[in-house]
Design a protein around this motif. Structure first.
Motif, PDB file in Angstrom:
ATOM      1  N   PRO A  50      69.294   4.705  14.078  1.00 59.57           N
ATOM      2  CA  PRO A  50      69.438   5.045  15.498  1.00 59.57           C
ATOM      3  C   PRO A  50      68.844   3.952  16.390  1.00 59.57           C
ATOM      4  O   PRO A  50      67.744   3.462  16.151  1.00 59.57           O
ATOM      5  N   LEU A  51      69.601   3.590  17.417  1.00 55.31           N
ATOM      6  CA  LEU A  51      69.273   2.435  18.243  1.00 55.31           C
ATOM      7  C   LEU A  51      68.992   2.811  19.691  1.00 55.31           C
ATOM      8  O   LEU A  51      69.540   3.787  20.200  1.00 55.31           O
ATOM      9  N   ILE A  52      68.186   1.970  20.334  1.00 52.55           N
ATOM     10  CA  ILE A  52      67.969   2.059  21.774  1.00 52.55           C
ATOM     11  C   ILE A  52      68.297   0.681  22.337  1.00 52.55           C
ATOM     12  O   ILE A  52      67.763  -0.331  21.884  1.00 52.55           O
ATOM     13  N   ILE A  53      69.194   0.661  23.321  1.00 52.87           N
ATOM     14  CA  ILE A  53      69.635  -0.598  23.916  1.00 52.87           C
ATOM     15  C   ILE A  53      68.897  -0.823  25.232  1.00 52.87           C
ATOM     16  O   ILE A  53      68.955   0.011  26.139  1.00 52.87           O
ATOM     17  N   ASP A  54      68.228  -1.969  25.296  1.00 51.29           N
ATOM     18  CA  ASP A  54      67.524  -2.432  26.499  1.00 51.29           C
ATOM     19  C   ASP A  54      66.558  -1.384  27.056  1.00 51.29           C
ATOM     20  O   ASP A  54      66.481  -1.191  28.272  1.00 51.29           O
ATOM     21  N   ASP A  55      65.855  -0.710  26.154  1.00 44.32           N
ATOM     22  CA  ASP A  55      64.833   0.285  26.517  1.00 44.32           C
ATOM     23  C   ASP A  55      65.384   1.398  27.408  1.00 44.32           C
ATOM     24  O   ASP A  55      64.658   1.980  28.215  1.00 44.32           O
ATOM     25  N   PHE A  56      66.682   1.712  27.266  1.00 41.93           N
ATOM     26  CA  PHE A  56      67.304   2.673  28.174  1.00 41.93           C
ATOM     27  C   PHE A  56      68.260   3.628  27.458  1.00 41.93           C
ATOM     28  O   PHE A  56      68.106   4.830  27.539  1.00 41.93           O
ATOM     29  N   LEU A  57      69.272   3.097  26.781  1.00 39.82           N
ATOM     30  CA  LEU A  57      70.335   3.913  26.207  1.00 39.82           C
ATOM     31  C   LEU A  57      70.077   4.148  24.721  1.00 39.82           C
ATOM     32  O   LEU A  57      70.070   3.194  23.936  1.00 39.82           O
ATOM     33  N   PRO A 166      72.934  -3.177  31.974  1.00 40.51           N
ATOM     34  CA  PRO A 166      71.928  -3.806  31.118  1.00 40.51           C
ATOM     35  C   PRO A 166      71.560  -5.189  31.633  1.00 40.51           C
ATOM     36  O   PRO A 166      72.312  -5.790  32.378  1.00 40.51           O
ATOM     37  N   GLY A 167      70.417  -5.650  31.194  1.00 49.06           N
ATOM     38  CA  GLY A 167      69.979  -6.985  31.586  1.00 49.06           C
ATOM     39  C   GLY A 167      70.836  -8.051  30.918  1.00 49.06           C
ATOM     40  O   GLY A 167      71.692  -7.747  30.096  1.00 49.06           O
ATOM     41  N   PRO A 168      70.593  -9.313  31.243  1.00 48.86           N
ATOM     42  CA  PRO A 168      71.419 -10.395  30.702  1.00 48.86           C
ATOM     43  C   PRO A 168      71.269 -10.612  29.197  1.00 48.86           C
ATOM     44  O   PRO A 168      72.176 -11.133  28.557  1.00 48.86           O
ATOM     45  N   ASP A 169      70.169 -10.217  28.613  1.00 52.65           N
ATOM     46  CA  ASP A 169      69.956 -10.360  27.170  1.00 52.65           C
ATOM     47  C   ASP A 169      69.299  -9.084  26.660  1.00 52.65           C
ATOM     48  O   ASP A 169      68.095  -9.059  26.381  1.00 52.65           O
TER      49      ASP A 169
END
Length: 175
Positions: A50-57, A166-169
């Motif tokens: 399970p993943l979290i993308i950019d501390d948000f999703l 999301p942010g640039p990276d």
């Protein structure tokens, strides 16, 4: 869309790739939910925790041996959507297994919910609906991996999501 496109768009995802297939009991999940799930999600789940993308999703992904937890969370969110629908707060969206009903695949730390809209002859035809924390419900005619890759590359608008995300990276963490 495919997992390989998402991995090219979000290279940090490869750092969290399992060396071998994780062997999730998809038949158990399908029996409990009453449907299969899109192949891009199955592939993503088989090779990533399970993943979290950019501390948000946060993506709701099953874990081998803990499929019942995934089923319970998924059904609980579907029940919550039924309550929203019953209170006229779902903007016409209905919970699965109703025709075109929504099945959750993720959430954000700000209360956004991410769903598949179950329209089409196959789960691979399902599209994305976002229930934003500002009570907007944008729809996107792409798969889950297409949506994520598009958000990151900028080809899919971040409708209903915080400005600048999301942010640039974007970073990837595991749940």
């Amino acid at each position: 869309m495919s997992l390989s496109l998402l991995e090219r768009t979000l290279p940090g995802l490869l750092e969290h790739q399992a060396p071998v297939r994780r062997h999730i009991d998809w038949a158990r999940i399908e029996r409990a939910l009453g449907t299969g799930l899109p192949s891009d999600f199955v592939e993503l789940s088989e090779f990533h925790t399970p993943l979290i993308i950019d501390d948000f999703l946060a993506l709701h992904m099953p874990v081998p041996g803990k499929e019942d937890e995934f089923i319970e969370v998924t059904k609980g969110i579907i029940d919550n959507l039924a309550s929203l629908r019953d209170s006229d707060m779902s903007h016409g969206h209905v919970p699965f297994p109703e025709k075109g009903g929504l099945i959750p695949w993720g959430d954000s730390d700000e209360g956004d919910m991410f769903y598949w809209r179950t329209i089409g002859d196959s789960p691979d035809e399902w599209t994305v609906v976002v229930s934003g924390s500002w009570d907007d419900w944008p729809q996107f005619s792409v798969s889950l991996t297409g949506y994520l890759a598009g958000l990151i590359s900028g080809t899919v608008p971040a409708e209903g999501l915080p400005q600048g995300w999301p942010g640039p990276d974007p970073n990837i963490t595991t749940d």
